[in-house]
Scaffold this motif. Structure first.
Motif, PDB file in Angstrom:
ATOM      1  N   ALA A  20       0.928  -1.227   0.065  1.00  0.00           N
ATOM      2  CA  ALA A  20      -0.092   0.113   0.050  1.00  0.00           C
ATOM      3  C   ALA A  20       0.872   1.317  -0.034  1.00  0.00           C
ATOM      4  O   ALA A  20       0.613   2.354  -0.670  1.00  0.00           O
ATOM      5  N   LEU A  21       2.010   1.109   0.662  1.00  0.00           N
ATOM      6  CA  LEU A  21       2.991   2.285   0.744  1.00  0.00           C
ATOM      7  C   LEU A  21       3.295   2.797  -0.782  1.00  0.00           C
ATOM      8  O   LEU A  21       3.451   3.745  -1.193  1.00  0.00           O
ATOM      9  N   PRO A  36      -5.576   8.109   3.245  1.00  0.00           N
ATOM     10  CA  PRO A  36      -5.502   6.942   3.981  1.00  0.00           C
ATOM     11  C   PRO A  36      -6.307   6.716   5.222  1.00  0.00           C
ATOM     12  O   PRO A  36      -6.617   7.495   5.931  1.00  0.00           O
ATOM     13  N   VAL A  37      -7.068   5.448   5.166  1.00  0.00           N
ATOM     14  CA  VAL A  37      -7.710   4.921   6.349  1.00  0.00           C
ATOM     15  C   VAL A  37      -7.010   3.622   6.769  1.00  0.00           C
ATOM     16  O   VAL A  37      -6.912   2.563   5.890  1.00  0.00           O
ATOM     17  N   LEU A  51       2.307   6.122   6.067  1.00  0.00           N
ATOM     18  CA  LEU A  51       1.132   6.572   5.280  1.00  0.00           C
ATOM     19  C   LEU A  51       0.738   7.989   5.255  1.00  0.00           C
ATOM     20  O   LEU A  51       0.957   8.652   4.115  1.00  0.00           O
ATOM     21  N   SER A  52       1.045   8.802   6.229  1.00  0.00           N
ATOM     22  CA  SER A  52       0.957   9.891   6.197  1.00  0.00           C
ATOM     23  C   SER A  52       1.987  10.786   5.302  1.00  0.00           C
ATOM     24  O   SER A  52       1.627  11.799   4.521  1.00  0.00           O
ATOM     25  N   VAL A 168       1.257  -3.858  -7.715  1.00  0.00           N
ATOM     26  CA  VAL A 168       0.726  -2.407  -7.673  1.00  0.00           C
ATOM     27  C   VAL A 168       0.567  -1.766  -9.095  1.00  0.00           C
ATOM     28  O   VAL A 168      -0.546  -1.153  -9.235  1.00  0.00           O
ATOM     29  N   PRO A 169       1.487  -2.213 -10.229  1.00  0.00           N
ATOM     30  CA  PRO A 169       0.898  -1.613 -11.489  1.00  0.00           C
ATOM     31  C   PRO A 169      -0.440  -2.167 -11.834  1.00  0.00           C
ATOM     32  O   PRO A 169      -1.242  -1.555 -12.588  1.00  0.00           O
ATOM     33  N   GLU A 170      -0.841  -3.454 -11.439  1.00  0.00           N
ATOM     34  CA  GLU A 170      -2.166  -4.034 -11.936  1.00  0.00           C
ATOM     35  C   GLU A 170      -3.165  -3.235 -11.160  1.00  0.00           C
ATOM     36  O   GLU A 170      -4.264  -2.892 -11.494  1.00  0.00           O
TER      37      GLU A 170
END
Length: 397
Positions: A20-21, A36-37, A51-52, A168-170
Motif C-alpha cells: 500500500a505504501l 488513507p484509512v 502512510l501520512s 501495484v501496477p495491476e
C-alpha cells in the motif's frame, strides 16, 4: 486519467499491506490525491506516520475520534473521494463487507459510501479457496464491487497458490479503469477466452491451438472503455489482462459453471475455443501402453456454452457475441451457427493453417449480425478487439 482524482485508500491487516505504501507513492506521482484509512490490524504491518508521509495527508483510524468527526465526519469522508480502494482486502474485511457489518471506521465507510469500491484481495491460499470466502466474493461482485487479483505465487506463509495480492501496477490499471469515463462505465461484460483441456487421463488431454490472445485483447479493450469485465479463461498461452476479474478453468464444464455463476452481465463475448467433445471414460490413472492394443476412448458432447446463454429466458445479456473459427465456407457456416445458437452477433474467421491466425498476432474477421455480413480487413488482434469493443459499446451503452 488519475490526475486530480481522489482515492480513499483503506489499508487492511495483512502482510501485503506493505504494498500500500508503494501504491500511495505511485498514485501521487500520477497527480492523484490519496486519503488513507488504516485499520487496527493494518497498524501491525504499516505505520500511520509512513502512510501520512507518502500521502501528504491525514491518516484516519478511529470511528469514534471526536476530533476527526468534528473536522470531517465519517459519512462525508466516505463520499468525498472518487473511488474507494481496499488494499489488501483480507478475508475478514471481505466478510464484513459482504455481511454489511459496520463496527469500525473502515467497514462503516464502506457501508456509507456512494462511490464505486475496488478491492485487492490477499490471503492464504486455503482462506481464498474456502467456500465462505468464495461466497463473500460472489456477493460483493453482485453488489457491484470491483475486484483486482488475486494472483498465484509464493506467500509469506510459505505456501504457493492463488491468494497473492495483485502487484501495484495491476492495481493502478484497475483504478484507472474504474475511474474511466468511457462509454461502458457502469456496464458489466463477460468474456470467455482460450482453449479448454479435456482429460484423457491424469497426464493427457484433448485441446486445440487457441492461444487466448484474441479473447485477452477483447477483455482489455472493454476494460479500457470503462467496463467491469469478468474474464473466464481456459489454459491459454497469454496471461489475463490487468484490471479484470480473471477466473481460470480447465474444461468446458468448468467454463460453463463459471459463466453461470458470474454476476449478471450487460453483454457477453464468447471468444473461447471450447472443445466440442470430452472423453466420457477418462482414466482415473495413467493409461499404459502394455501391448494389449489401442485404448478405446468413448466421446461425449460438451455443454454448449454459447447456446445456453443465448437461449436464457431470464437474465440473458442484452448482447451475446459468439465466435466461429472455420476452415471452409466461413460466412455460410458462421451464419448458420448464429441462427442455430440464438446469439446476436457472430465474429467469424478463417483459421486454416495457411492464414496463421490460430496462435498468431493478427486476425481477419467477418462480423455477422441481423444486418448481414461485414468483412473487416486483416488487423492485429488488439486492433480487432478495439473495433469490436467500440461496436459493443454502441449497442449497449
Amino acid at each position: 486519467m488519475l490526475a486530480d482524482r481522489h482515492i480513499l485508500l483503506i489499508v487492511g491487516g495483512g502482510i501485503a499491506a506493505f504494498k500500500a505504501l508503494d501504491l500511495v507513492r505511485r498514485l501521487r506521482e500520477r497527480g492523484c490525491r490519496v486519503t488513507p484509512v488504516l485499520t487496527r490490524a493494518g497498524t501491525e504491518f504499516v505505520t500511520p506516520l509512513s502512510l501520512s508521509a507518502l500521502s501528504a495527508a491525514k491518516v484516519y483510524q478511529d470511528l469514534f475520534d471526536l476530533t476527526d468527526e468534528a473536522e470531517m465526519g465519517h459519512i462525508e469522508l466516505s463520499r468525498a473521494a472518487d473511488l474507494v480502494v481496499v488494499v489488501p482486502a483480507t478475508a475478514d474485511l471481505m466478510a464484513k463487507m459482504a455481511g454489511g457489518h459496520a463496527d469500525d471506521l473502515a467497514s462503516t465507510l464502506l457501508m456509507a459510501t456512494d462511490k464505486r469500491v475496488l478491492i485487492a484481495p490477499a490471503m492464504n491460499v486455503r482462506m481464498w479457496e474456502h467456500a465462505a470466502t468464495q461466497r463473500n466474493l460472489a456477493t460483493l461482485q453482485s453488489d457491484g464491487v470491483l475486484v483486482v487479483g488475486p494472483t498465484e505465487g509464493d506467500m509469506a506463509c510459505g505456501e504457493y497458490g492463488p491468494g497473492r495480492m495483485a502487484e501495484v501496477p495491476e492495481i493502478i490499471d484497475a483504478i484507472d479503469a474504474a475511474l474511466s469515463d468511457g462509454p461502458l462505465k457502469g456496464k458489466h461484460v463477460l468474456v470467455t477466452s482460450g482453449p479448454t483441456h479435456e482429460p484423457i487421463d491424469p497426464v493427457r488431454y484433448i485441446a486445440n491451438r487457441s492461444s487466448g490472445a484474441q479473447g485477452t485483447a477483447i477483455a482489455r479493450a472493454l476494460a479500457g472503455l470503462g467496463a467491469q469485465v469478468t474474464f473466464v479463461t481456459g489454459p491459454a498461452d497469454v496471461p489475463p489482462p490487468q484490471g479484470v476479474r480473471a477466473i481460470r478453468v480447465q474444461t468446458a464444464q468448468e467454463m460453463l459453471e463459471a459463466v453461470q455463476n458470474a454476476p449478471a452481465a450487460d453483454a457477453a463475448v464468447f471468444a473461447a475455443a471450447v472443445a466440442d467433445w470430452r472423453v466420457a471414460n477418462a482414466g482415473a490413472s495413467k493409461i499404459k501402453k502394455d501391448g494389449s492394443g489401442l485404448p478405446k476412448l468413448e466421446f461425449a458432447e460438451n455443454p454448449d456454452i454459447l447456446a445456453t446463454v443465448s437461449q436464457m429466458t431470464t437474465g440473458r445479456p442484452k448482447l451475446v457475441v459468439g465466435f466461429a473459427a472455420e476452415t471452409n465456407d466461413v460466412v455460410a457456416n458462421a451464419t448458420a451457427k448464429r441462427q442455430r445458437k440464438g446469439c446476436d452477433w457472430i465474429v467469424a474467421n478463417d483459421v486454416s493453417p495457411a492464414t496463421g491466425i490460430m496462435g498468431g498476432s493478427e486476425n481477419a474477421v467477418t462480423l455477422i449480425t441481423d444486418a448481414g455480413a461485414e468483412d473487416w480487413p486483416r488487423l492485429s488482434k488488439d486492433a480487432v478487439a478495439v473495433a469490436l469493443a467500440k461496436r459493443i459499446a454502441e449497442a449497449i451503452a
